[in-house]
Design an enzyme around this catalytic site. Sequence first.
Site, PDB file in Angstrom:
ATOM      1  N   ALA A 134       0.797  -0.752  -0.084  1.00  0.00           N
ATOM      2  CA  ALA A 134       0.101   0.135   0.115  1.00  0.00           C
ATOM      3  C   ALA A 134       0.738   1.388   0.448  1.00  0.00           C
ATOM      4  CB  ALA A 134      -1.412  -0.053   1.230  1.00  0.00           C
ATOM      5  N   LEU A 192       1.937   2.983  -2.254  1.00  0.00           N
ATOM      6  CA  LEU A 192       2.216   3.345  -4.356  1.00  0.00           C
ATOM      7  C   LEU A 192       0.970   4.341  -4.945  1.00  0.00           C
ATOM      8  CD1 LEU A 192       4.577   3.985  -4.903  1.00  0.00           C
ATOM      9  CD2 LEU A 192       4.494   1.972  -6.599  1.00  0.00           C
ATOM     10  N   ASP A 193      -0.101   3.867  -4.904  1.00  0.00           N
ATOM     11  CA  ASP A 193      -1.399   4.460  -5.283  1.00  0.00           C
ATOM     12  C   ASP A 193      -2.536   4.277  -4.386  1.00  0.00           C
ATOM     13  OD1 ASP A 193      -3.066   4.583  -7.600  1.00  0.00           O
ATOM     14  OD2 ASP A 193      -3.258   2.772  -7.718  1.00  0.00           O
ATOM     15  N   LYS A 194      -2.898   6.021  -3.662  1.00  0.00           N
ATOM     16  CA  LYS A 194      -3.632   5.589  -2.817  1.00  0.00           C
ATOM     17  C   LYS A 194      -4.424   6.402  -2.416  1.00  0.00           C
ATOM     18  CE  LYS A 194       0.143   8.099   0.331  1.00  0.00           C
ATOM     19  NZ  LYS A 194       0.678   7.097   1.695  1.00  0.00           N
ATOM     20  N   ASN A 244       9.399   8.417   4.619  1.00  0.00           N
ATOM     21  CA  ASN A 244       8.683   9.490   4.381  1.00  0.00           C
ATOM     22  C   ASN A 244       7.505   9.275   5.574  1.00  0.00           C
ATOM     23  OD1 ASN A 244       5.448   7.831   4.054  1.00  0.00           O
ATOM     24  ND2 ASN A 244       6.480   6.651   4.099  1.00  0.00           N
ATOM     25  N   ARG A 245       7.290  10.783   5.626  1.00  0.00           N
ATOM     26  CA  ARG A 245       5.765  10.701   6.412  1.00  0.00           C
ATOM     27  C   ARG A 245       4.411  11.761   5.844  1.00  0.00           C
ATOM     28  NH1 ARG A 245      10.214  14.796   7.532  1.00  0.00           N
ATOM     29  NH2 ARG A 245       9.976  16.737   6.144  1.00  0.00           N
ATOM     30  N   PHE A 287      -0.980  10.005   5.433  1.00  0.00           N
ATOM     31  CA  PHE A 287      -2.222   9.699   4.507  1.00  0.00           C
ATOM     32  C   PHE A 287      -2.677  10.353   3.374  1.00  0.00           C
ATOM     33  CE2 PHE A 287      -3.655   6.794   8.410  1.00  0.00           C
ATOM     34  CZ  PHE A 287      -2.426   5.965   7.698  1.00  0.00           C
ATOM     35  N   ASN A 318      -6.571  -0.858   1.384  1.00  0.00           N
ATOM     36  CA  ASN A 318      -6.466  -0.533   3.128  1.00  0.00           C
ATOM     37  C   ASN A 318      -6.671   1.054   3.778  1.00  0.00           C
ATOM     38  OD1 ASN A 318      -4.227   0.846   4.460  1.00  0.00           O
ATOM     39  ND2 ASN A 318      -2.919  -0.443   4.025  1.00  0.00           N
ATOM     40  N   ASN A 326      -4.601  -0.637   8.938  1.00  0.00           N
ATOM     41  CA  ASN A 326      -4.075   0.147   8.385  1.00  0.00           C
ATOM     42  C   ASN A 326      -3.878   0.678  10.224  1.00  0.00           C
ATOM     43  OD1 ASN A 326      -1.391   0.928   8.919  1.00  0.00           O
ATOM     44  ND2 ASN A 326      -1.952   3.280   6.879  1.00  0.00           N
ATOM     45  N   SER A 328       0.960   3.047  10.894  1.00  0.00           N
ATOM     46  CA  SER A 328       1.474   4.093  10.334  1.00  0.00           C
ATOM     47  C   SER A 328       1.620   5.135  10.513  1.00  0.00           C
ATOM     48  CB  SER A 328       0.613   4.742   8.375  1.00  0.00           C
ATOM     49  OG  SER A 328       0.748   3.773   8.123  1.00  0.00           O
ATOM     50  N   ASN A 365       2.731   8.313  10.806  1.00  0.00           N
ATOM     51  CA  ASN A 365       2.830   9.898  10.539  1.00  0.00           C
ATOM     52  C   ASN A 365       1.160   9.905  10.721  1.00  0.00           C
ATOM     53  OD1 ASN A 365       4.966   9.698   8.877  1.00  0.00           O
ATOM     54  ND2 ASN A 365       4.548   8.754   7.737  1.00  0.00           N
ATOM     55  N   THR A 366       0.085   9.129  10.944  1.00  0.00           N
ATOM     56  CA  THR A 366      -0.996   9.739  11.454  1.00  0.00           C
ATOM     57  C   THR A 366      -0.652   9.632  13.338  1.00  0.00           C
ATOM     58  OG1 THR A 366      -1.922   8.980   9.491  1.00  0.00           O
ATOM     59  CG2 THR A 366      -3.290   9.285  12.074  1.00  0.00           C
ATOM     60  N   LYS A 399      -2.503  -4.850   9.764  1.00  0.00           N
ATOM     61  CA  LYS A 399      -1.284  -3.998   9.008  1.00  0.00           C
ATOM     62  C   LYS A 399      -0.832  -4.193  10.307  1.00  0.00           C
ATOM     63  CE  LYS A 399       1.783  -1.809   5.690  1.00  0.00           C
ATOM     64  NZ  LYS A 399       1.956  -1.738   4.303  1.00  0.00           N
ATOM     65  N   ASN A 413       4.841  -2.722   8.152  1.00  0.00           N
ATOM     66  CA  ASN A 413       4.937  -1.204   7.479  1.00  0.00           C
ATOM     67  C   ASN A 413       5.832  -0.432   7.617  1.00  0.00           C
ATOM     68  OD1 ASN A 413       4.088   1.457   6.937  1.00  0.00           O
ATOM     69  ND2 ASN A 413       1.869   0.352   7.370  1.00  0.00           N
TER      70      ASN A 413
END
Length: 342
Positions: free
Chosen positions: A61, A63-65, A110-111, A114, A138, A171, A174, A176-177, A216, A245
């Site tokens: 997950a 790359l193509d959000k 990466n940050r 979402f 996702n 998910n 991550s 970054n949230t 995940k 992740n």
Amino acid sequence: MYSLIRQLLFLLPAELSHELTFKGLDIASQVRLLSLLVPKPRSHKVKLMGLEFDNPVGLAAGLDKNGQHIQALSELGFGFIEIGTVTPLAQSGNPKPRMFRLTDSDALINRMGFNNEGVDALVKNVQASRYQGVLGINIGKNKDTPLENAIDDYLICMEKVYELASYITINISSPNTPGLRELQSGSYLTELLDGLKAKQLELLQATGKNTPLVLKVAPDLDQDEVQSISNALLNSGLDGLIVSNTSIDKSLVTGQPHADEQGGLSGQPIFDASLAVQRQFHALLTDKIPLIAAGGIDSPDRAQQRLEGGASLVQVYTGFIYQGPGLISEIADRVATMGHRK
Ligand SMILES: Cc1cc2nc3c(=O)[nH]c(=O)nc-3n(C[C@H](O)[C@H](O)[C@H](O)COP(=O)(O)O)c2cc1C
């Protein structure tokens, strides 16, 4: 050929080269060039969670959000594609720059946070696509939704994508949230999984379709956390687990340019930690809950180690950026020769 393209793309900021690559892939797909240029992996069917995968190598997950490039991605030979993370409402994510290359170790930080156009836009894109293969969707929560109400966001997304997805990934890992990873702990997780499983049953009865639910997790878990997540998975009867992740542990890239950037680390440096956590889960879950491996898989050898460590499928992201689409058939061809577990 990919190494030449990569040299050019790597002259640009990471997110811009990502966007340009997708533009190129979409055009190549539209003029029917892509499937001619990319080597076809050997078909090596894997049956898992009631689904049939053409080969065990998937796209992870992120790359193509928004599910805007499903057709082009499918022509690269992936055995399955996971789109998202998608949230109920569109959100812009963190300010740019928010994706960094650590070229010394084939890694990224990466940050993104979402960034996505919201679940309704994703649903339209999936409905418009002709892709017939296995599609994971996702789902996550909006940044502004308080943690106590996170389940509402997952339920909204789940309901909207349920009939379109081959499987749905929850998910909660991550970095970054803010606060999201807390959902991996104790009572939050039990409540979340029980609520989602109840919704799955309701939707199964309403639609007649069973869409498996997959969790995940992060690679930064200690043994107690692995134990409590495993208990929650077994108690709720979840259908699968993706390990893992990105990592918040940057100690393996200390001193490299961009190593101090905030965000999640992916690629080669996280392979060992991700595999170690996968093995811990496998020891506890045995074969009751299937495992999908992600994290630093950038060669057939590494994919093989993950499959031998208990995974049934692998996903690639950072390795795919560094090695190019040839990686998919290299891994799929290796797996086809190794008598892979199903
Ligand atoms: C730029 C970037 C964005 C990502 N976005 C997401 C995401 O939206 N949702 C998610 O579950 N994982 C996301 N991931 C994590 C990947 O799906 C994958 O789990 C992780 O990068 C480890 O695999 P890798 O080492 O092959 O990249 C993202 C990773 C990267 C590098």
